[in-house]
Design a protein around this motif. Sequence first.
Motif, PDB file in Angstrom:
ATOM      1  N   ILE A  96       0.843  -1.196   0.000  1.00 59.44           N
ATOM      2  CA  ILE A  96       0.000   0.000   0.000  1.00 59.44           C
ATOM      3  C   ILE A  96       0.881   1.250   0.000  1.00 59.44           C
ATOM      4  CG2 ILE A  96      -1.750   1.268   1.300  1.00 59.44           C
ATOM      5  CD1 ILE A  96      -2.405  -1.635  -0.088  1.00 59.44           C
ATOM      6  N   TYR A  97       1.889   1.261   0.869  1.00 62.71           N
ATOM      7  CA  TYR A  97       2.819   2.391   0.911  1.00 62.71           C
ATOM      8  C   TYR A  97       3.466   2.598  -0.451  1.00 62.71           C
ATOM      9  CZ  TYR A  97       6.773   5.314   2.227  1.00 62.71           C
ATOM     10  OH  TYR A  97       7.689   6.340   2.290  1.00 62.71           O
ATOM     11  N   GLU A  98       3.949   1.530  -1.059  1.00 61.72           N
ATOM     12  CA  GLU A  98       4.666   1.632  -2.337  1.00 61.72           C
ATOM     13  C   GLU A  98       3.753   2.078  -3.472  1.00 61.72           C
ATOM     14  OE1 GLU A  98       8.022  -1.858  -1.430  1.00 61.72           O
ATOM     15  OE2 GLU A  98       6.099  -2.365  -2.374  1.00 61.72           O
ATOM     16  N   ASN A  99       2.486   1.655  -3.446  1.00 64.87           N
ATOM     17  CA  ASN A  99       1.531   2.089  -4.469  1.00 64.87           C
ATOM     18  C   ASN A  99       1.362   3.602  -4.457  1.00 64.87           C
ATOM     19  OD1 ASN A  99      -0.381   0.311  -6.313  1.00 64.87           O
ATOM     20  ND2 ASN A  99       0.202  -0.979  -4.571  1.00 64.87           N
ATOM     21  N   LEU A 122      -2.371   8.501   3.596  1.00 63.06           N
ATOM     22  CA  LEU A 122      -2.909   7.233   4.095  1.00 63.06           C
ATOM     23  C   LEU A 122      -3.639   7.435   5.420  1.00 63.06           C
ATOM     24  CD1 LEU A 122      -0.109   4.682   3.143  1.00 63.06           C
ATOM     25  CD2 LEU A 122      -2.419   4.837   2.190  1.00 63.06           C
ATOM     26  N   GLU A 123      -3.173   8.383   6.214  1.00 66.32           N
ATOM     27  CA  GLU A 123      -3.906   8.720   7.444  1.00 66.32           C
ATOM     28  C   GLU A 123      -5.248   9.366   7.096  1.00 66.32           C
ATOM     29  OE1 GLU A 123      -3.157  10.702  11.810  1.00 66.32           O
ATOM     30  OE2 GLU A 123      -1.780  11.209  10.192  1.00 66.32           O
ATOM     31  N   LEU A 124      -5.259  10.228   6.094  1.00 70.70           N
ATOM     32  CA  LEU A 124      -6.489  10.889   5.668  1.00 70.70           C
ATOM     33  C   LEU A 124      -7.558   9.874   5.267  1.00 70.70           C
ATOM     34  CD1 LEU A 124      -8.121  13.434   4.852  1.00 70.70           C
ATOM     35  CD2 LEU A 124      -7.019  13.298   2.620  1.00 70.70           C
ATOM     36  N   VAL A 125      -7.149   8.805   4.569  1.00 69.69           N
ATOM     37  CA  VAL A 125      -8.121   7.800   4.115  1.00 69.69           C
ATOM     38  C   VAL A 125      -8.274   6.648   5.115  1.00 69.69           C
ATOM     39  CG1 VAL A 125      -7.711   8.367   1.698  1.00 69.69           C
ATOM     40  CG2 VAL A 125      -6.431   6.472   2.729  1.00 69.69           C
ATOM     41  N   LEU A 127      -5.932   4.507   6.481  1.00 67.90           N
ATOM     42  CA  LEU A 127      -5.212   3.259   6.228  1.00 67.90           C
ATOM     43  C   LEU A 127      -3.734   3.320   6.611  1.00 67.90           C
ATOM     44  CD1 LEU A 127      -6.700   2.142   2.789  1.00 67.90           C
ATOM     45  CD2 LEU A 127      -7.128   1.132   5.021  1.00 67.90           C
ATOM     46  N   LYS A 128      -3.387   4.247   7.466  1.00 69.51           N
ATOM     47  CA  LYS A 128      -1.981   4.381   7.857  1.00 69.51           C
ATOM     48  C   LYS A 128      -1.465   3.119   8.536  1.00 69.51           C
ATOM     49  CE  LYS A 128       1.096   7.636  10.239  1.00 69.51           C
ATOM     50  NZ  LYS A 128       1.155   8.861  11.085  1.00 69.51           N
ATOM     51  N   HIS A 129      -2.368   2.371   9.164  1.00 75.41           N
ATOM     52  CA  HIS A 129      -1.975   1.148   9.882  1.00 75.41           C
ATOM     53  C   HIS A 129      -1.795  -0.049   8.956  1.00 75.41           C
ATOM     54  CE1 HIS A 129      -6.280   1.055   9.352  1.00 75.41           C
ATOM     55  NE2 HIS A 129      -6.354  -0.205   9.746  1.00 75.41           N
ATOM     56  N   LYS A 130      -2.039   0.127   7.658  1.00 76.95           N
ATOM     57  CA  LYS A 130      -1.937  -1.008   6.730  1.00 76.95           C
ATOM     58  C   LYS A 130      -0.885  -0.763   5.637  1.00 76.95           C
ATOM     59  CE  LYS A 130      -6.485  -2.880   7.615  1.00 76.95           C
ATOM     60  NZ  LYS A 130      -7.672  -3.575   7.073  1.00 76.95           N
ATOM     61  N   VAL A 131       0.119   0.042   5.947  1.00 77.91           N
ATOM     62  CA  VAL A 131       1.106   0.444   4.935  1.00 77.91           C
ATOM     63  C   VAL A 131       1.870  -0.735   4.345  1.00 77.91           C
ATOM     64  CG1 VAL A 131       1.469   2.800   5.746  1.00 77.91           C
ATOM     65  CG2 VAL A 131       2.777   0.932   6.763  1.00 77.91           C
ATOM     66  N   ARG A 132       2.070  -1.791   5.109  1.00 74.92           N
ATOM     67  CA  ARG A 132       2.889  -2.910   4.642  1.00 74.92           C
ATOM     68  C   ARG A 132       2.072  -4.005   3.955  1.00 74.92           C
ATOM     69  NH1 ARG A 132       5.219  -1.376   9.530  1.00 74.92           N
ATOM     70  NH2 ARG A 132       7.389  -0.703   9.377  1.00 74.92           N
ATOM     71  N   MET A 133       0.777  -3.854   3.902  1.00 71.36           N
ATOM     72  CA  MET A 133      -0.074  -4.867   3.274  1.00 71.36           C
ATOM     73  C   MET A 133      -0.095  -4.686   1.757  1.00 71.36           C
ATOM     74  SD  MET A 133      -3.182  -5.032   6.068  1.00 71.36           S
ATOM     75  CE  MET A 133      -3.834  -6.597   5.495  1.00 71.36           C
ATOM     76  N   PHE A 134      -0.561  -5.719   1.068  1.00 71.08           N
ATOM     77  CA  PHE A 134      -0.676  -5.699  -0.387  1.00 71.08           C
ATOM     78  C   PHE A 134      -2.153  -5.544  -0.777  1.00 71.08           C
ATOM     79  CE2 PHE A 134       3.390  -7.639   0.401  1.00 71.08           C
ATOM     80  CZ  PHE A 134       4.195  -7.162  -0.633  1.00 71.08           C
ATOM     81  N   PRO A 135      -2.414  -5.068  -1.996  1.00 71.25           N
ATOM     82  CA  PRO A 135      -3.799  -4.844  -2.407  1.00 71.25           C
ATOM     83  C   PRO A 135      -4.724  -6.045  -2.207  1.00 71.25           C
ATOM     84  CG  PRO A 135      -2.346  -3.786  -3.967  1.00 71.25           C
ATOM     85  CD  PRO A 135      -1.467  -4.545  -3.002  1.00 71.25           C
ATOM     86  N   ASN A 136      -4.226  -7.257  -2.500  1.00 69.70           N
ATOM     87  CA  ASN A 136      -5.106  -8.436  -2.379  1.00 69.70           C
ATOM     88  C   ASN A 136      -5.437  -8.791  -0.935  1.00 69.70           C
ATOM     89  OD1 ASN A 136      -2.730  -9.586  -1.513  1.00 69.70           O
ATOM     90  ND2 ASN A 136      -2.667 -11.201  -3.055  1.00 69.70           N
ATOM     91  N   GLU A 137      -4.806  -8.117   0.013  1.00 69.10           N
ATOM     92  CA  GLU A 137      -5.098  -8.346   1.431  1.00 69.10           C
ATOM     93  C   GLU A 137      -6.133  -7.343   1.959  1.00 69.10           C
ATOM     94  OE1 GLU A 137      -1.204  -9.951   3.545  1.00 69.10           O
ATOM     95  OE2 GLU A 137      -0.752  -8.107   2.425  1.00 69.10           O
ATOM     96  N   LEU A 138      -6.592  -6.462   1.083  1.00 66.91           N
ATOM     97  CA  LEU A 138      -7.548  -5.430   1.478  1.00 66.91           C
ATOM     98  C   LEU A 138      -8.925  -5.690   0.884  1.00 66.91           C
ATOM     99  CD1 LEU A 138      -5.435  -2.175   0.928  1.00 66.91           C
ATOM    100  CD2 LEU A 138      -5.572  -3.593   2.979  1.00 66.91           C
ATOM    101  N   SER A 139      -9.938  -5.115   1.509  1.00 64.27           N
ATOM    102  CA  SER A 139     -11.292  -5.167   0.951  1.00 64.27           C
ATOM    103  C   SER A 139     -11.381  -4.209  -0.232  1.00 64.27           C
ATOM    104  CB  SER A 139     -12.297  -4.752   2.015  1.00 64.27           C
ATOM    105  OG  SER A 139     -12.140  -3.369   2.317  1.00 64.27           O
ATOM    106  N   GLY A 140     -12.474  -4.303  -0.980  1.00 63.17           N
ATOM    107  CA  GLY A 140     -12.673  -3.405  -2.108  1.00 63.17           C
ATOM    108  C   GLY A 140     -12.694  -1.943  -1.688  1.00 63.17           C
ATOM    109  N   GLY A 141     -13.353  -1.679  -0.576  1.00 62.88           N
ATOM    110  CA  GLY A 141     -13.419  -0.305  -0.091  1.00 62.88           C
ATOM    111  C   GLY A 141     -12.058   0.223   0.317  1.00 62.88           C
TER     112      GLY A 141
END
Length: 228
Positions: A96-99, A122-125, A127-141
């Motif tokens: 997420i961070y790299e994207n 990322l804090e604004l949206v 998701l600051k706590h999920k910076v190291r995750m990949f897109p497929n580990e996230l929900s659509g929203g």
Amino acid sequence: MIEMSNVYKKYSNGITAINGLNIKIDQGEFVYVVGPSGAGKSTFVKMMYREEVPTQGKIQVGKFNLVNMKQKDIPYLRRYVGVVFQDFKLLPRLTIYENVAYAMEVVEKNPKVIQKRVLEVLELVGLKHKVRMFPNELSGGEQQRVAIARAIANMPSILIADEPTGNLDPETAWEIMEVLEEINNQGTTIIMATHNSTIVNRMKHRVLAVENGRIVRDQAEGEYGYES
């Protein structure tokens, strides 16, 4: 901010998608673009970030003349105009961070500036706590939130959202709208193409209704006005 004068767009198959369009959108506005499928909404929106070029007419976006623009200047326009897509368009092998950082790296921002800004958006949206995750580990929203963060990373004056809630459940769609409202409240112009009548009718903003390539209704605090 955005001004279109006598704009036409005719495709090689003979279809006229935009038919004599004139419109002005000022800095800081939030504008919905609505209308039936095939009305010309997507072409209208794509012309604002030069994904499509008009057959005739003038389009001015900030200091950019989009009709006479040289190919080498398009990246500068894309810094001024951020875009959020219905299908997110995230890079699956990047975190997420790299994207989000990638959007700033391609315009050669300083690494320290990148790090600070990526964490800010990322804090604004939320998701600051999920910076190291990949897109497929996230929900659509959550993926759509990342797409929004990436689109505003370079602090664009305009954010274009093409059906940003189209693939989301109603609750998540409202969460995305709250994020867009917050971005608009900070001064960013938002132009959102949508079929979501509930959002348009409840979260009031200017409505541009497009039919047969023309703007048939331009209404402050408007309603959707179509079956959905």
